[in-house]
Design a protein around this motif. Structure first.
Motif, PDB file in Angstrom:
ATOM      1  N   ASN B  39     -62.269  95.599 -59.663  1.00  0.00           N
ATOM      2  CA  ASN B  39     -61.293  96.072 -60.643  1.00  0.00           C
ATOM      3  C   ASN B  39     -61.393  95.235 -61.897  1.00  0.00           C
ATOM      4  O   ASN B  39     -61.951  94.150 -61.908  1.00  0.00           O
ATOM      5  N   ARG B  40     -60.759  95.741 -62.924  1.00  0.00           N
ATOM      6  CA  ARG B  40     -60.762  94.978 -64.160  1.00  0.00           C
ATOM      7  C   ARG B  40     -59.848  93.780 -63.990  1.00  0.00           C
ATOM      8  O   ARG B  40     -58.684  93.910 -63.660  1.00  0.00           O
ATOM      9  N   ASN B  58     -68.775  94.049 -69.134  1.00  0.00           N
ATOM     10  CA  ASN B  58     -68.189  94.770 -70.254  1.00  0.00           C
ATOM     11  C   ASN B  58     -66.928  95.524 -69.872  1.00  0.00           C
ATOM     12  O   ASN B  58     -66.110  95.864 -70.714  1.00  0.00           O
ATOM     13  N   LEU B  59     -66.751  95.803 -68.572  1.00  0.00           N
ATOM     14  CA  LEU B  59     -65.534  96.492 -68.146  1.00  0.00           C
ATOM     15  C   LEU B  59     -64.529  95.502 -67.586  1.00  0.00           C
ATOM     16  O   LEU B  59     -63.571  95.874 -66.930  1.00  0.00           O
TER      17      LEU B  59
ATOM     18  N   ASP C 337     -57.404 101.090 -71.468  1.00  0.00           N
ATOM     19  CA  ASP C 337     -58.638 100.444 -71.040  1.00  0.00           C
ATOM     20  C   ASP C 337     -59.851 101.130 -71.644  1.00  0.00           C
ATOM     21  O   ASP C 337     -60.815 100.481 -72.033  1.00  0.00           O
ATOM     22  N   ALA C 428     -69.021 104.351 -69.455  1.00  0.00           N
ATOM     23  CA  ALA C 428     -67.904 103.427 -69.302  1.00  0.00           C
ATOM     24  C   ALA C 428     -66.578 104.189 -69.298  1.00  0.00           C
ATOM     25  O   ALA C 428     -65.694 103.915 -68.492  1.00  0.00           O
ATOM     26  N   LYS C 431     -66.131 105.865 -65.933  1.00  0.00           N
ATOM     27  CA  LYS C 431     -65.864 104.916 -64.847  1.00  0.00           C
ATOM     28  C   LYS C 431     -64.402 104.502 -64.858  1.00  0.00           C
ATOM     29  O   LYS C 431     -63.741 104.447 -63.821  1.00  0.00           O
ATOM     30  N   ILE C 432     -63.884 104.212 -66.050  1.00  0.00           N
ATOM     31  CA  ILE C 432     -62.488 103.791 -66.150  1.00  0.00           C
ATOM     32  C   ILE C 432     -61.558 104.938 -65.780  1.00  0.00           C
ATOM     33  O   ILE C 432     -60.576 104.759 -65.053  1.00  0.00           O
ATOM     34  N   LYS C 435     -61.574 105.475 -62.025  1.00  0.00           N
ATOM     35  CA  LYS C 435     -60.865 104.403 -61.339  1.00  0.00           C
ATOM     36  C   LYS C 435     -59.362 104.596 -61.412  1.00  0.00           C
ATOM     37  O   LYS C 435     -58.646 104.506 -60.415  1.00  0.00           O
ATOM     38  N   GLU C 439     -56.704 105.564 -58.326  1.00  0.00           N
ATOM     39  CA  GLU C 439     -55.576 104.701 -57.974  1.00  0.00           C
ATOM     40  C   GLU C 439     -54.295 105.496 -57.885  1.00  0.00           C
ATOM     41  O   GLU C 439     -53.400 105.167 -57.114  1.00  0.00           O
TER      42      GLU C 439
END
Lengths: 357, 277, 600
Positions: B39-40, B58-59, C337, C428, C431-432, C435, C439
């Motif tokens: 996770n971030r 980067n994330l 994010d 990116a 992916k965010i 995620k 959740e």
């Protein structure tokens, strides 16, 4: 008659098998892209058809299919449609036949993606870059690597103990990361060398000293990124071969006989050189496949990049053309190596004279 | 047993083996020692500092977690590719080298075909036909199926040298069939050689996987050392001096491959006493 | 066979000599020797990635190399320029006289001339526009849906062209404006004879490279090109210097576009001053300011928003056909994010809806409306929406999502977001998004595929969710064109057949829940000129979008990543010096920058 010329028979036999390999490879390279699900025209349409009406899109798609030679045409050049209104595609066999015919005339077709560039142009423009990038590295890496390896085998001692593991370490580095690290350190941080391109942007290619100097200067980092690792690999191989030979009975015998050192060395390295030479020939043969990642990092428009973009866009003619070149070069290299060994290795010659393997 | 003792006397073998075992342990036990959390947890490319020993990507993900996961994947691909390539190469090499004649020639053609068709073509085309795209297993399979050619060549050379040995002729006189001879008399001699080939194939598998990922053709759904390097490159970490993005992964790959090469070289030394120092 | 021993001691000497030679060469190439002096050359990058194949202005837009493809106006020019900052139409080959729902009238500049001396006339304009009428495979074939006819009238010594809106066709003057600023005019007196020579076969003419001293009207012409770069040279007899720029010449004598193969190359070149401007995505651009790299804004968000990458949802698939499910997805995504990590903070906060709350579209954005119709953000809100609609999310022991069930208890398939592998900023973002959605209990996965599988999947609807950026350029028809691209049922076709807009198959005209308001608004907006009527119409359309959520915008991106280096050239437009829009000086009104650039 051939039985009396074992050498000729050897060459012909080998050559025959290689020819067979060549044809099968060409057929496979032709078939493979077409087995994939991605149709090159679909890819182009998906990219450029936003906002078009269904009518206009259909027209466009058919015009591409026609240009690329993927559909059957009637006598006047119009596309033939089947009952459902869809254009009838040419069978793979028909396309293959067409391809073989055109290739014999020296026409490798027109690229789909770089339309209307001809495949021969694509290849001819890319090959010099690939060769310029790799040939010096391979040859120099081979020479210097073998020299160092021979030295390590001959001298042993401290030099060998330090040098040898270091060479192995060098050989374990992924060469592309090494290239990136070189760029970072020597170009971005120190500013000693340029980071990309084949020559300075403001120059035009010519045979002037200035251009050649600029090209050499731009070549430094890419060269080192491949060369160091190649040399390391060669050194290791040569060292093993050298040590092996140094311990053989004939060497010991020659030493007892009191032969001059230089002469013994000459015998040793002739034997050790054989597998290394075959390695060199094979490297040169496969080099045409391009050092793709190095080309990417340094923006050298070589054959590796050309092949990658062709495969990503399922550009049949370019894929066929590039794989044809690669097949030809690799097979010729292998063939030459086989012949070379046949002539240079007395054991093979003896085997031939005794008749068959 | 004597062989093992000889090996353990060789410093190169000891170093190589320990390094490799270290790498293996890090991969297998890593998640237990350090909780793998993808996770971030920080800012983009946070530098190594408190809590994050190797900084963040980067994330904003913890690099140690990424590296552990990546090492596991890379080793998996390496071993998968190594096993497939060694099996293929050895079988073809032994059979061709031993039988000779036109069987050997056909197998040569087969081997040459695989050398000639670029790995790239096979990789992209096969992965395009699979719904799941490129997974680690698929990449391992493809590397294994395209990388066996040099092992076939080397094993073939060894096998054809063995062919003329006395004990083989004796076995033939005894009436043993070819397959029986291959398994009972040829293979045992080559076992040590095949093992060395296997080690080289694993090393080459690991390097190939990272090379493939660097072109952008790596596994699409997971981390591997090559994917970590590719992400670092794609996000311009290099130009900004963000060393923790690519240096640790490079070091891990290099040391793992290095350890395998050391093992291989030391084994070469043991099996061929003349190469020992 | 004698093996000559190489003298070992000789080797280091040789290497040292070689290296010193190379080091010596560094001095040479940095100086102004050679073909193109650095202080007279402008290096621009980011538009040409492959080998240049053709410079034929009649070739397909994606085939032709820079600067002939797309809508670059360095060599061939369109009739008008659109300024994406001010929203004004600026004159080029022509100027806008009037615009109505019946016709758009352009007056040709009598000073406009080709590089061979002949004047640019209505002949040339009609040639390129009518090409689409005669040939179905012309690049301008689609023009015929919008323009029924082009009338020419002489007023004094100038020609006035009236582009009549095709009322029976699309009836859309907005798109005609788009066309007028995008379609470049080509010399009829060159191409018509070529057509005649080839018996009217357009595809034969399209095959010509047109790379040897082409006849152009623009300020630059093609000098030379290779696989490494494309070089343009300034035309000192360009008609626009006198007619549009008060006799000034553009600053750079040469414009060179180097062809790099890797994104990093642009960043490094920009930092080292080898590239003067680029439109590639470079993360952490603020760090590079010390090397003279600048952007429009000095501080975040650095770039001016112009387009919206979004998740296009295939509403024919279950459970994506459920509005509540889509809204839950929109609520669950962590947009903060995405903005911070995926695009380096190059955007302001995302607001709900398809209208950008900035720049020219801001007047149509209504905060209150957005709040009223948009879904409440956050994982908690998403979970509530899912629960209210009867969906259950089953989690594994380690806390990760296992699967979902609908209100009947049936297990739902895992959904995949299709996107091309290798586009790092899109990767990116997805992916965010995945995620944060997982959740919240929504079973989606990343579905990165090779570009060769992505492009065909888009029109055929072969996806659950597709990542896309409709209406990527800033044109006069925004924000209408964005709505049209996402919601129009005009060419509705089932999955498997091809659709070139609304690939998510929203609002099936044959379905029971078809909302005719969407299409009627889309048809009406281009014909409205009253601001209050427009505001009302856009508000209504946006509200429908917010309620139905057929697509999920992810972040604001600029039309072009406009970044430049001040090491060699100064005078770049910025927020403080808005002499031109934030574009590289090669499209639309951005080209004006060329006359403002001064060498240091």
């Amino acid at each position: 008659m051939l039985k009396q010329h074992p050498t000729a028979r050897f060459i012909l036999q080998r050559g025959g098998w290689y020819l067979l390999t060549f044809f099968v490879a060409v057929a496979i390279n032709f078939l493979l892209p077409r087995l994939g699900s991605a149709n090159p025209v679909d890819i182009i349409m998906g990219r450029s058809s936003s906002g078009l009406s269904a009518e206009a899109a259909k027209e466009k798609e058919e015009s591409y299919l026609k240009e690329f030679g993927l559909v059957k045409l009637d006598a006047s050049g119009k596309i033939l449609h089947n009952a459902a209104g869809k254009p009838i595609k040419r069978s793979t066999l028909e396309q293959f036949g067409n391809y073989v015919l055109m290739t014999f005339h020296g026409d490798l077709g027109t690229s789909f993606q770089k339309y209307p560039k001809k495949v021969t142009d694509v290849i001819l423009q890319a090959v010099p870059w690939t060769i310029a990038l790799q040939l010096p590295t391979i040859v120099l890496g081979w020479i210097i690597g073998n020299v160092l390896g021979a030295l390590a085998a001959y001298k042993r001692g401290i030099f060998d103990k330090i040098f040898f593991p270091f060479a192995i370490l060098l050989n374990s580095l992924p060469f592309f990361v090494f290239g990136m690290l070189l760029v970072y350190y020597f170009s971005v941080v120190l500013g000693w060398f340029p980071a990309m391109g084949g020559y300075a942007g403001e120059l035009i290619p010519s045979f002037s000293l200035e251009f050649l100097g600029s090209a050499a200067y731009h070549y430094a980092l890419p060269f080192f990124s491949i060369f160091l690792i190649l040399a390391g690999g060669q050194a290791i191989g040569m060292r093993s071969m050298g040590i092996y030979e140094l311990g053989t009975d004939y060497v010991k015998y020659a030493q007892w006989l009191g032969l001059k050192e230089s002469r013994i060395l000459a015998y040793i390295f002739r034997n050790a050189m054989l597998p290394q030479l075959t390695g060199l020939a094979l490297s040169i043969g496969t080099m045409i496949g391009g050092a793709l990642i190095t080309e990417m990092i340094f923006s050298y428009p070589g054959l590796g990049m050309a092949m990658l973009t062709a495969i990503q866009n399922n550009d049949y003619p370019v894929i066929q053309g590039v794989t044809l070149i690669i097949t030809t070069c690799v097979l010729i290299a292998n063939f030459s190596v086989d012949i070379l060994i046949g002539f240079l290795d007395p054991r093979v010659k003896a085997g031939l004279q005794m008749g068959g393997n | 047993m004597k062989m093992l003792r000889n090996l353990l006397k060789n410093p190169m073998f000891v170093i190589g083996m320990s390094l490799f075992l270290l790498s293996l342990l890090a991969a297998l036990l890593g998640p237990i020692v350090h909780k793998v959390d993808l996770n971030r947890v920080a800012e983009s490319y946070a530098p190594p500092g408190d809590g994050l020993l190797l900084g963040a990507d980067n994330l904003g993900r913890d690099y140690i977690s990424l590296l552990i996961k990546g090492l596991r994947s890379s080793l998996y691909v390496g071993f998968l590719a190594g096993i497939i390539a060694t099996t293929f190469g050895t079988l073809i090499g032994i059979y061709g080298g031993f039988k000779g004649g036109w069987v050997d020639d056909i197998l040569n053609v087969f081997t040459n075909l695989f050398i000639v068709i670029p790995q790239l073509v096979i990789l992209i085309l096969i992965s395009a036909s699979f719904k799941d795209g490129r997974s680690l297993t698929l990449i391992g399979l493809i590397i294994g199926c395209t990388g066996w050619t040099w092992s076939a060549r080397s094993v073939r050379a060894q096998a054809s040298a063995l062919k003329s040995r006395d004990h083989i002729s004796l076995a033939r006189i005894n009436g043993d069939g070819t397959l029986a001879i291959m398994i009972k008399h040829v293979l045992p001699y080559l076992l040590s050689y095949v093992f060395m080939v296997f080690i080289m194939q694993v090393a080459s598998g690991i390097l190939s996987e990272s090379a493939i990922s660097m072109i952008g053709l790596g596994p699409l759904d997971t981390q591997s050392l090559g994917v970590i390097l590719n992400d670092a490159k794609a996000n311009g970490a290099l130009g900004d001096g963000i060393w923790w993005a690519f240096l640790p992964a490079t070091v891990i790959i290099t040391l793992t491959v290095f350890s395998l090469y050391l093992i291989n070289t030391s084994m070469e030394g043991v099996f061929n006493p003349r190469l020992r120092d | 066979m004698r093996v000559t021993k190489l003298s070992v001691s000789g080797l280091p000497v040789a290497l040292t000599v070689a290296l010193s030679l190379l080091a010596g060469c560094k001095g040479n190439s940095a100086k102004d020797a050679g073909g193109f002096p650095r202080d007279q050359t402008l290096y621009l990058g980011g538009s040409q990635w492959g080998d240049p194949s053709t410079f034929n202005p009649l070739a397909e837009s994606w085939q032709a190399a820079w600067p002939v493809g797309d809508r670059f106006n360095l060599m061939y020019e369109p009739l008008i320029n659109y300024n994406s900052q001010t929203g004004q139409v600026e004159p080029l080959l022509g100027s806008l006289v009037s615009k109505s729902n019946d016709s758009i009238v352009i007056e040709l500049n009598p000073a406009a001339k080709w590089s061979d001396g002949k004047p640019v006339t209505s002949e040339d304009v009609k040639f390129v526009y009518d090409l689409g009428r005669k040939y179905k495979d012309a690049a301008t074939a689609y023009v015929t849906e919008f323009i029924s006819q082009i009338n020419v009238a002489k007023v004094g010594n100038t020609e006035r062209l009236s582009f009549l809106v095709d009322k029976k066709g699309r009836n859309n003057p907005l798109v005609i404006l788009d066309l007028l600023q995008a379609v470049r005019i080509v010399p009829a007196h060159i191409f018509q004879p070529l057509l005649d020579k080839n018996n009217g076969d357009l595809s034969a003419v399209k095959k010509l490279k047109v790379d040897s001293v082409p006849v152009v009207s623009g300020p630059y012409n093609l000098k030379t090109y290779s696989n490494q770069k494309i070089v343009l040279e300034r035309r000192d007899d360009y008609w626009g210097n006198a007619a549009l720029h008060a006799g000034q010449k553009p600053g750079p004598k040469y414009i060179i576009h180097p062809i790099f193969k890797d994104n990093n190359a642009f960043a490094i070149a920009l930092q080292q001053g080898d590239l003067d401007a680029s439109q590639t995505y470079i993360p952490r651009i603020s760090v590079k300011a010390k090397d003279g790299v600048g952007t429009w804004y000095k501080k975040a968000p650095y770039f001016v928003p112009g387009s919206i990458p979004m998740l296009i949802i295939n509403v024919t698939k279950e459970p994506l056909n459920d509005k509540a499910f889509r809204r839950a997805m929109a609520a669950a995504i962590n947009y903060g994010d995405i903005k911070e990590l995926a695009v380096s903070g190059y955007a302001n906060d995302l607001k709900p809806g398809l209208i950008m709350p900035a720049g020219l579209e801001a007047k149509y954005y209504n905060e209150a409306d957005a709040k009223a119709h948009a879904v409440a953000m956050g994982a908690a809100s998403a979970k509530k929406i899912l629960a209210d609609a009867g969906y259950k999310s089953v989690f594994k022991a380690d806390g990760s999502l296992d699967y979902m069930t609908d209100k009947t208890g049936k297990k739902l398939p895992s959904l995949s977001i299709k996107s091309p592998a290798g586009w790092s900023d899109w990767e990116a973002m997805i992916k965010i998004a995945v995620k944060s959605m997982r959740e919240a209990g929504i079973d989606v996965r990343e579905g990165f595929v090779d570009a060769s599988l992505y492009w065909p999947a888009k029109p055929s609807g072969d996806f659950d969710i597709l990542m896309d950026k409709p209406s990527a350029s800033v044109t006069p028809s925004l924000p209408w064109s964005r709505f049209e691209a996402v919601m129009s049922s005009r060419n509705w076709a089932a999955c498997g057949k091809s659709m070139n807009e609304n690939q998510g198959r929203y609002n099936n005209p044959k379905a029971a829940d078809y909302n005719p308001k969407v299409d009627s608004l889309l048809k009406a907006i281009p014909l409205l000129s009253d601001e209050s009527a427009l505001k009302k119409a856009y508000a209504e359309l946006n509200d429908i979008f917010l309620d139905d959520q057929p697509a999920i915008p992810l972040v604001y991106l600029p039309e072009q990543f406009y970044e430049f280096s001040t090491k060699t050239w100064t005078g770049w437009p910025t927020e403080k010096n808005p002499s031109a829009p934030p574009q590289l000086p090669w499209v639309s009104a951005g080209i004006k920058t060329l006359w403002n650039l001064k060498a240091k």
